[in-house]
Design a protein around this motif. Structure first.
Motif, PDB file in Angstrom:
ATOM      1  N   GLY A 102     -17.417  48.645 -19.095  1.00 31.92           N
ATOM      2  CA  GLY A 102     -18.273  48.659 -20.279  1.00 31.92           C
ATOM      3  C   GLY A 102     -17.862  47.616 -21.300  1.00 31.92           C
ATOM      4  N   ILE A 103     -16.567  47.485 -21.496  1.00 31.93           N
ATOM      5  CA  ILE A 103     -16.064  46.478 -22.447  1.00 31.93           C
ATOM      6  C   ILE A 103     -16.376  45.073 -21.958  1.00 31.93           C
ATOM      7  CG2 ILE A 103     -13.936  45.469 -23.393  1.00 31.93           C
ATOM      8  CD1 ILE A 103     -12.832  48.378 -23.512  1.00 31.93           C
ATOM      9  N   VAL A 163     -19.469  40.077 -22.397  1.00 33.73           N
ATOM     10  CA  VAL A 163     -20.229  39.004 -21.753  1.00 33.73           C
ATOM     11  C   VAL A 163     -21.606  38.859 -22.393  1.00 33.73           C
ATOM     12  CG1 VAL A 163     -21.370  38.330 -19.596  1.00 33.73           C
ATOM     13  CG2 VAL A 163     -18.987  39.075 -19.565  1.00 33.73           C
ATOM     14  N   VAL A 164     -22.307  39.968 -22.577  1.00 37.24           N
ATOM     15  CA  VAL A 164     -23.646  39.906 -23.171  1.00 37.24           C
ATOM     16  C   VAL A 164     -23.554  39.372 -24.598  1.00 37.24           C
ATOM     17  CG1 VAL A 164     -25.654  41.262 -23.896  1.00 37.24           C
ATOM     18  CG2 VAL A 164     -24.579  41.715 -21.688  1.00 37.24           C
ATOM     19  N   SER A 165     -22.572  39.833 -25.338  1.00 41.10           N
ATOM     20  CA  SER A 165     -22.398  39.369 -26.718  1.00 41.10           C
ATOM     21  C   SER A 165     -22.096  37.876 -26.769  1.00 41.10           C
ATOM     22  CB  SER A 165     -21.270  40.164 -27.386  1.00 41.10           C
ATOM     23  OG  SER A 165     -21.111  39.755 -28.717  1.00 41.10           O
ATOM     24  N   PHE A 210     -34.690  42.315 -25.643  1.00 36.22           N
ATOM     25  CA  PHE A 210     -34.660  43.751 -25.353  1.00 36.22           C
ATOM     26  C   PHE A 210     -33.811  44.051 -24.121  1.00 36.22           C
ATOM     27  CE2 PHE A 210     -38.829  44.261 -27.786  1.00 36.22           C
ATOM     28  CZ  PHE A 210     -38.191  44.785 -28.899  1.00 36.22           C
ATOM     29  N   THR A 211     -33.767  43.129 -23.169  1.00 36.18           N
ATOM     30  CA  THR A 211     -32.885  43.309 -22.013  1.00 36.18           C
ATOM     31  C   THR A 211     -31.426  43.333 -22.452  1.00 36.18           C
ATOM     32  OG1 THR A 211     -34.475  42.234 -20.560  1.00 36.18           O
ATOM     33  CG2 THR A 211     -32.210  42.336 -19.778  1.00 36.18           C
ATOM     34  N   SER A 249     -28.718  46.297 -22.089  1.00 37.20           N
ATOM     35  CA  SER A 249     -27.393  46.048 -21.513  1.00 37.20           C
ATOM     36  C   SER A 249     -26.290  46.602 -22.408  1.00 37.20           C
ATOM     37  CB  SER A 249     -27.182  44.548 -21.307  1.00 37.20           C
ATOM     38  OG  SER A 249     -28.096  44.043 -20.376  1.00 37.20           O
ATOM     39  N   PHE A 250     -26.433  46.425 -23.711  1.00 36.72           N
ATOM     40  CA  PHE A 250     -25.457  47.004 -24.640  1.00 36.72           C
ATOM     41  C   PHE A 250     -25.453  48.528 -24.525  1.00 36.72           C
ATOM     42  CE2 PHE A 250     -25.948  42.959 -27.120  1.00 36.72           C
ATOM     43  CZ  PHE A 250     -24.620  42.574 -27.091  1.00 36.72           C
ATOM     44  N   GLY A 251     -26.649  49.105 -24.394  1.00 40.36           N
ATOM     45  CA  GLY A 251     -26.738  50.556 -24.254  1.00 40.36           C
ATOM     46  C   GLY A 251     -26.083  51.062 -22.983  1.00 40.36           C
TER      47      GLY A 251
END
Length: 161
Positions: free
Chosen positions: A39-40, A45-47, A119-120, A124-126
């Motif tokens: 999760g981290i 990565v997304v951030s 929104f994707t 992903s964060f969720g």
């Protein structure tokens, strides 16, 4: 002569077979650690990918004005303001409502793609947050199982006196 029965409580190490319970508890703890780490990593990565796009929330957004899009809230606010700007450009019409030869239709299509991408990232964060939460829960359950399996057993033995 009368026989009297007395009971004595003694605490003994568990004599029951608890190996499987301990294994499941340990696997729960290890699985929880893996979920938290995953999760981290996903969150990071997304951030970082969002941050690399250098998107700045405009001043007319509902919140986070001037901030770089790098998290779920800023991504959501950016998607919202893109929709507002696109609808202003199209006179309030959506992509499907515009004529096929309308030049603004390309603007609406790009806005739709950008919003879907943002929104994707929010989703992903969720999912990353959900994985971390389930990881914590898994560690707690695993720890509880290990503690229960290791708990001493009170044995009552009747003795005839």
């Amino acid at each position: 002569m009368s026989d009297t029965v007395a009971t004595a409580d003694t605490i003994e190490a568990p004599q029951k077979k608890v190996g499987l319970v301990k294994i499941i508890g340990t696997l729960g703890i290890l699985g929880g650690i893996v979920l938290i780490i995953a999760g981290i990593i996903v969150w990071s990565v997304v951030s970082s990918q969002l941050r690399a796009e250098n998107i700045t929330v405009p001043d007319d957004a509902m919140a986070f004005q001037g901030q770089t899009v790098a998290g779920p809230l800023t991504a959501y606010v950016q998607a919202d303001i893109i929709q507002l700007h696109a609808l202003e450009a199209s006179g309030g019409k959506t992509y499907a409502e515009l004529e096929q030869d309308d030049p603004v239709r390309a603007v609406m299509m790009n806005a739709s793609f950008l919003r879907a991408s943002l929104f994707t990232s929010v989703v992903s964060f969720g999912v990353a947050a959900f994985a971390m939460g389930i990881g914590v829960l898994s560690i707690l359950v695993g720890t509880g199982l290990n503690r229960l399996a290791s708990a001493p057993v009170v044995v009552r033995r009747a003795t005839v006196v």
